[in-house]
Design a protein around this motif. Structure first.
Motif, mmCIF file in Angstrom:
data_model
loop_
_atom_site.group_PDB
_atom_site.id
_atom_site.type_symbol
_atom_site.label_atom_id
_atom_site.label_comp_id
_atom_site.label_asym_id
_atom_site.label_seq_id
_atom_site.Cartn_x
_atom_site.Cartn_y
_atom_site.Cartn_z
ATOM 1 N N ASP A 171 -8.351 2.471 -4.805
ATOM 2 C CA ASP A 171 -8.801 3.862 -4.760
ATOM 3 C C ASP A 171 -8.189 4.665 -5.903
ATOM 4 N N LEU A 172 -8.192 4.086 -7.106
ATOM 5 C CA LEU A 172 -7.491 4.684 -8.246
ATOM 6 C C LEU A 172 -8.005 6.086 -8.567
ATOM 7 N N GLU A 173 -9.308 6.253 -8.598
ATOM 8 C CA GLU A 173 -9.861 7.561 -8.950
ATOM 9 C C GLU A 173 -9.475 8.622 -7.922
ATOM 10 N N GLU A 174 -9.594 8.290 -6.647
ATOM 11 C CA GLU A 174 -9.252 9.249 -5.589
ATOM 12 C C GLU A 174 -7.777 9.614 -5.646
ATOM 13 N N ARG A 175 -6.918 8.626 -5.874
ATOM 14 C CA ARG A 175 -5.478 8.885 -5.951
ATOM 15 C C ARG A 175 -5.139 9.791 -7.129
ATOM 16 N N LEU A 176 -5.752 9.513 -8.304
ATOM 17 C CA LEU A 176 -5.452 10.301 -9.498
ATOM 18 C C LEU A 176 -5.869 11.756 -9.304
ATOM 19 N N LEU A 226 0.940 9.266 -9.875
ATOM 20 C CA LEU A 226 0.201 8.136 -9.298
ATOM 21 C C LEU A 226 1.025 6.848 -9.385
ATOM 22 N N LEU A 227 1.619 6.593 -10.550
ATOM 23 C CA LEU A 227 2.444 5.390 -10.702
ATOM 24 C C LEU A 227 3.619 5.414 -9.734
ATOM 25 N N ARG A 228 4.201 6.591 -9.571
ATOM 26 C CA ARG A 228 5.318 6.727 -8.626
ATOM 27 C C ARG A 228 4.842 6.460 -7.201
ATOM 28 N N ASP A 229 3.655 6.959 -6.868
ATOM 29 C CA ASP A 229 3.092 6.762 -5.535
ATOM 30 C C ASP A 229 2.795 5.285 -5.272
ATOM 31 N N LEU A 230 2.414 4.559 -6.315
ATOM 32 C CA LEU A 230 2.119 3.133 -6.188
ATOM 33 C C LEU A 230 3.379 2.266 -6.260
ATOM 34 N N GLY A 231 4.523 2.879 -6.554
ATOM 35 C CA GLY A 231 5.765 2.123 -6.673
ATOM 36 C C GLY A 231 5.853 1.283 -7.929
ATOM 37 N N LEU A 232 5.157 1.717 -8.994
ATOM 38 C CA LEU A 232 5.120 0.933 -10.228
ATOM 39 C C LEU A 232 6.134 1.390 -11.267
ATOM 40 N N GLY A 233 6.851 2.455 -10.980
ATOM 41 C CA GLY A 233 7.885 2.909 -11.897
ATOM 42 C C GLY A 233 7.365 3.843 -12.964
ATOM 43 N N PRO A 234 8.230 4.238 -13.903
ATOM 44 C CA PRO A 234 7.851 5.208 -14.940
ATOM 45 C C PRO A 234 6.972 4.593 -16.020
#
Length: 234
Positions: free
Chosen positions: A149-154, A163-171
């Motif tokens: 759901d990348l578009e909705e999240r962004l 968004l990256l922080r929300d996904l736990g992917l880091g900076p």
């Protein structure tokens, strides 16, 4: 002998350049200038148009004419973000999203993002503004497989960093920035409120995660009358 419109132009240009008229300040309307100076509205209109073409003011239909922001320095390193630069220099920032949607990666985008040409990507185009003045017109491209759901999240979170922080992917870290210059297309000049005969900075940047995966390809046009770029050594 100086014409009336040129005299008004020179007076206002000098006031803008010496700081008497402040960035973001609204100028008197054509009617107000005409009445206070006993000159025609056409004379005022010609002076305002020349100031706009020189990049000193921006004319917003239905709202008025405003002194342009000038002289901001964007210090670029691996973690810098332009909105943060604006805020640090006392300029309130905002974003105007022009379009967001899924598409297919162009060959240059795919190469930069290490994905196959034609792979699904999320593409977003927006204006970054300071005190209502357009500074940057940018298109960013992200691999669509970062999230279902990348578009909705962004759109919900409002920024790719969040968004990256929300996904736990880091900076996100910028790993390359390439700068050129060219004249703007008519639509670009209109969106950036800049003259057609003044060059814009043409900037391509790539951002990666700490894992090394490239996740953001960005193509930005910057109003060269408003922004200076400074590259910081690591």
């Amino acid at each position: 002998m100086t014409t009336q419109w040129r005299g008004l132009y020179d007076e206002l240009a000098a006031a803008i350049q010496n700081g008497t008229l402040k960035p973001g300040q609204r100028l008197p309307t054509e009617h107000e200038q005409s009445a206070s100076r006993a000159i025609s509205r056409n004379t005022v209109r010609r002076a305002y148009l020349a100031l706009s073409q020189a990049g000193l003011i921006r004319i917003v239909n239905g709202r008025g004419s405003y002194v342009m922001q000038t002289g901001l320095t964007y210090e670029i390193d691996s973690d810098s973000r332009f909105r943060e630069v604006l805020e640090r220099q006392g300029v309130a920032s905002s974003i105007q999203t022009l379009s967001t949607g899924l598409g297919r990666a162009e060959p240059n985008e795919a190469e930069a993002l290490s994905i196959k040409p034609g792979a699904a990507v999320l593409r977003q185009t927006m204006l970054i503004l300071g005190e209502g003045t357009p500074f940057i017109l940018t298109t960013r491209v992200f691999p669509a497989d970062l999230a279902l759901d990348l578009e909705e999240r962004l759109l919900r979170l409002g920024s790719f960093t969040a968004l990256l922080r929300d996904l736990g992917l880091g900076p996100l870290h910028r790993v390359s920035t390439t700068v050129g210059a060219r004249m703007p297309e008519p639509k670009e000049a209109r969106l950036l409120c800049c003259p057609l005969n003044a060059p814009v900075l043409d900037v391509v940047a790539l951002g990666r995660l700490e894992s090394g995966r490239p996740v953001e390809w960005q193509h930005a046009l910057m109003n060269s009358r408003l922004i200076k770029l400074s590259f910081l050594s690591p």
